[in-house]
Structures are given as structure tokens and as C-alpha cells.
Design a protein around this motif. Structure first.
Motif, short mmCIF file in Angstrom:
data_model
loop_
_atom_site.label_atom_id
_atom_site.label_comp_id
_atom_site.label_asym_id
_atom_site.label_seq_id
_atom_site.Cartn_x
_atom_site.Cartn_y
_atom_site.Cartn_z
N ARG A 145 -33.19 -13.74 -50.52
CA ARG A 145 -32.13 -14.52 -50.06
C ARG A 145 -32.39 -15.44 -49.06
NH1 ARG A 145 -31.31 -9.10 -48.54
NH2 ARG A 145 -31.19 -9.42 -46.38
N PRO A 146 -31.41 -16.58 -49.41
CA PRO A 146 -30.48 -16.81 -50.28
C PRO A 146 -30.94 -16.99 -51.72
CG PRO A 146 -30.59 -18.56 -48.31
CD PRO A 146 -32.07 -17.61 -48.21
N SER A 147 -30.15 -16.66 -52.44
CA SER A 147 -30.57 -16.67 -53.80
C SER A 147 -30.61 -18.36 -54.40
CB SER A 147 -29.27 -16.12 -54.89
OG SER A 147 -28.02 -16.79 -54.55
N VAL A 148 -31.09 -18.45 -55.52
CA VAL A 148 -31.61 -19.59 -56.29
C VAL A 148 -30.38 -20.54 -56.36
CG1 VAL A 148 -32.44 -21.01 -58.24
CG2 VAL A 148 -33.38 -18.87 -57.39
N ASN A 149 -30.68 -21.73 -55.84
CA ASN A 149 -29.27 -22.62 -55.87
C ASN A 149 -27.77 -22.37 -55.24
OD1 ASN A 149 -30.81 -24.58 -57.48
ND2 ASN A 149 -30.12 -23.44 -59.26
N GLU A 150 -28.43 -21.46 -54.03
CA GLU A 150 -27.10 -21.01 -53.09
C GLU A 150 -26.87 -22.13 -52.30
OE1 GLU A 150 -25.91 -17.32 -50.18
OE2 GLU A 150 -27.62 -17.21 -51.62
N SER A 151 -25.67 -22.33 -52.14
CA SER A 151 -25.03 -23.30 -50.90
C SER A 151 -24.63 -22.31 -49.60
CB SER A 151 -23.92 -24.03 -51.38
OG SER A 151 -24.34 -24.83 -52.49
N VAL A 152 -25.20 -23.01 -48.65
CA VAL A 152 -25.05 -22.31 -47.20
C VAL A 152 -24.19 -23.17 -46.45
CG1 VAL A 152 -25.99 -21.19 -45.38
CG2 VAL A 152 -27.09 -20.72 -47.63
N VAL A 157 -29.84 -20.15 -41.08
CA VAL A 157 -29.92 -19.29 -42.32
C VAL A 157 -30.78 -18.40 -42.07
CG1 VAL A 157 -30.49 -19.64 -44.77
CG2 VAL A 157 -29.37 -21.61 -43.85
#
Length: 217
Positions: A145-152, A157
Motif C-alpha cells: 500500500r498504496p496500490s499501483v497507480n493509486e491517487s492519494v 502517505v
């Protein structure tokens, strides 16, 4: 084998046809207790802390009911679990026994030959089947986490991951595009790892990599 019975008769009078003076019968003798067993696969490679299984197929090919004891040798008992160690079968009956494998000891890496012995309660001889287990010491990661291509949506983070066995980890974080400052964080040996990173730039794509090291490699 076959049991052959033959009977012959004779008379005091003369006979023209002697062809019907004898009779022969054959009786097929079968084994009361008999069975077949197959174990697969013949070999298997697993990562340490990775689950695997072998399947033992049993068939009662005799004419009498029988029971079978299943035993594993060549592997420490904490490495495996048998779905059944005692298997009763009627004539013609079949059953499958699962040998489940789970090894967490880093020192166990390498190849291990083992045997599965099936001992019937009846008069049939026992059978011993051979197989092989290879354990690889590579570190496996999960729950990243974060996962692949995840927007935060926050500049702060939480990066987290799990390793298959206790290992120290290094997190490397850097912005994509023009060379930027790389940030490096470490975690102590363990299974669950987490790093809270603050002050990241908004509207910026970051890449991150995790490396781990332990007594397993």
C-alpha cells in the motif's frame, strides 16, 4: 493364479468315444487384499512461507474391505499436515489424502526428499512412494500500500507491506520525471512493515521500491 480341477472316468466295457470321459475346470484365484496408490506431483518448488500440497490417491483393488495407515517420513512434522492418516475403503473404493506443506524456517531452504508409506490392515504388503520438495529462500512481498497507480489526496502517505518471513526492509521513494531527491527509509526485521512519509509534493507522481534482507537472503 489358477486352480485346475480335472476328473476322469473309465468303464469295464468297451467304448467307442472316449472324449467325454474326462472333464476339466479352472478356478481363478484372486487376492483378498490388494490396493493401488499414487502420489503427485513427483516434485515441487515452494517459496518459504508459501503453501503447497501433494495428493495421494488410494484404491482398494481387493475383494475385501480394508483400512490403510498413511505415514510421512523425511520431513519434520511441523512442516506438513495430513488430511487423514487412517483411510477405510470398501472393495473398489477410492479416496484422496492431501499432504499440505507450509515451511517458515529460513534454514530449511534447499531440496528435501521424503517418503509416504501406506500400510494396510489386511494381508497386502505396504507401499512406499517417493517425492521431493524444494524450498526457495527468496523474499515474497504482499499487501503493498498504496496500490499501483493509486491517487492519494494528502501530502502525508503511509507506505506499508508484508514480507513472507521476518526481514529488514528499505523503502526508496523518488518523483517520476526529472531527477529529484531520493528519500530512503528503513524498517526493522519483522513481518509487517510501515513508513509514514510527510511533506510530499501535490500533483506529483512518485515511484517507490522496497528491498528486504534476512537470514534467508
Amino acid at each position: 493364479g489358477d486352480l485346475v480341477n480335472q476328473a476322469s472316468v473309465s468303464t469295464v466295457t468297451n467304448e467307442i468315444d472316449l472324449g467325454d470321459n474326462s472333464r476339466q475346470t479352472t478356478t481363478r484365484l484372486t487376492t483378498g487384499y490388494a490396493f493401488e496408490a499414487e502420489l503427485g506431483p513427483a516434485s515441487q518448488t515452494l517459496n518459504l512461507d508459501g503453501a503447497g500440497s501433494y495428493r495421494l490417491q488410494l484404491r482398494n483393488t481387493g475383494v475385501l474391505a480394508d483400512g490403510y495407515t498413511v505415514e510421512v517420513s523425511g520431513l519434520p512434522p511441523e512442516w506438513f499436515n495430513l488430511s487423514a492418516s487412517e483411510v477405510p475403503l470398501a472393495p473398489g473404493g477410492e479416496a484422496e489424502v492431501t499432504l499440505s506443506i507450509l515451511v517458515e524456517d529460513c534454514a530449511a531452504s534447499g531440496s528435501h526428499s521424503f517418503q509416504v508409506t501406506i500400510t494396510p490392515a489386511g494381508a497386502a504388503p505396504a507401499q512406499t512412494l517417493e517425492s521431493q520438495l524444494t524450498l526457495a529462500a527468496s523474499v515474497a512481498f504482499s499487501d503493498l500500500r498504496p496500490s499501483v497507480n493509486e491517487s492519494v489526496g494528502s501530502p502525508d502517505v503511509l507506505f506499508a507491506w508484508h514480507t513472507a518471513f521476518a526481514a529488514a526492509s528499505t523503502l526508496r521513494l523518488y518523483p517520476v520525471g526529472p531527477p529529484g531527491e531520493e528519500q530512503i527509509f528503513t524498517t526493522p526485521a519483522g513481518l509487517a512493515h510501515a513508513v509514514q512519509v510527510t511533506g510530499l509534493d501535490r500533483n506529483t507522481v512518485y515511484e517507490w521500491q522496497v528491498q528486504a534482507s534476512s537470514t534467508c537472503g
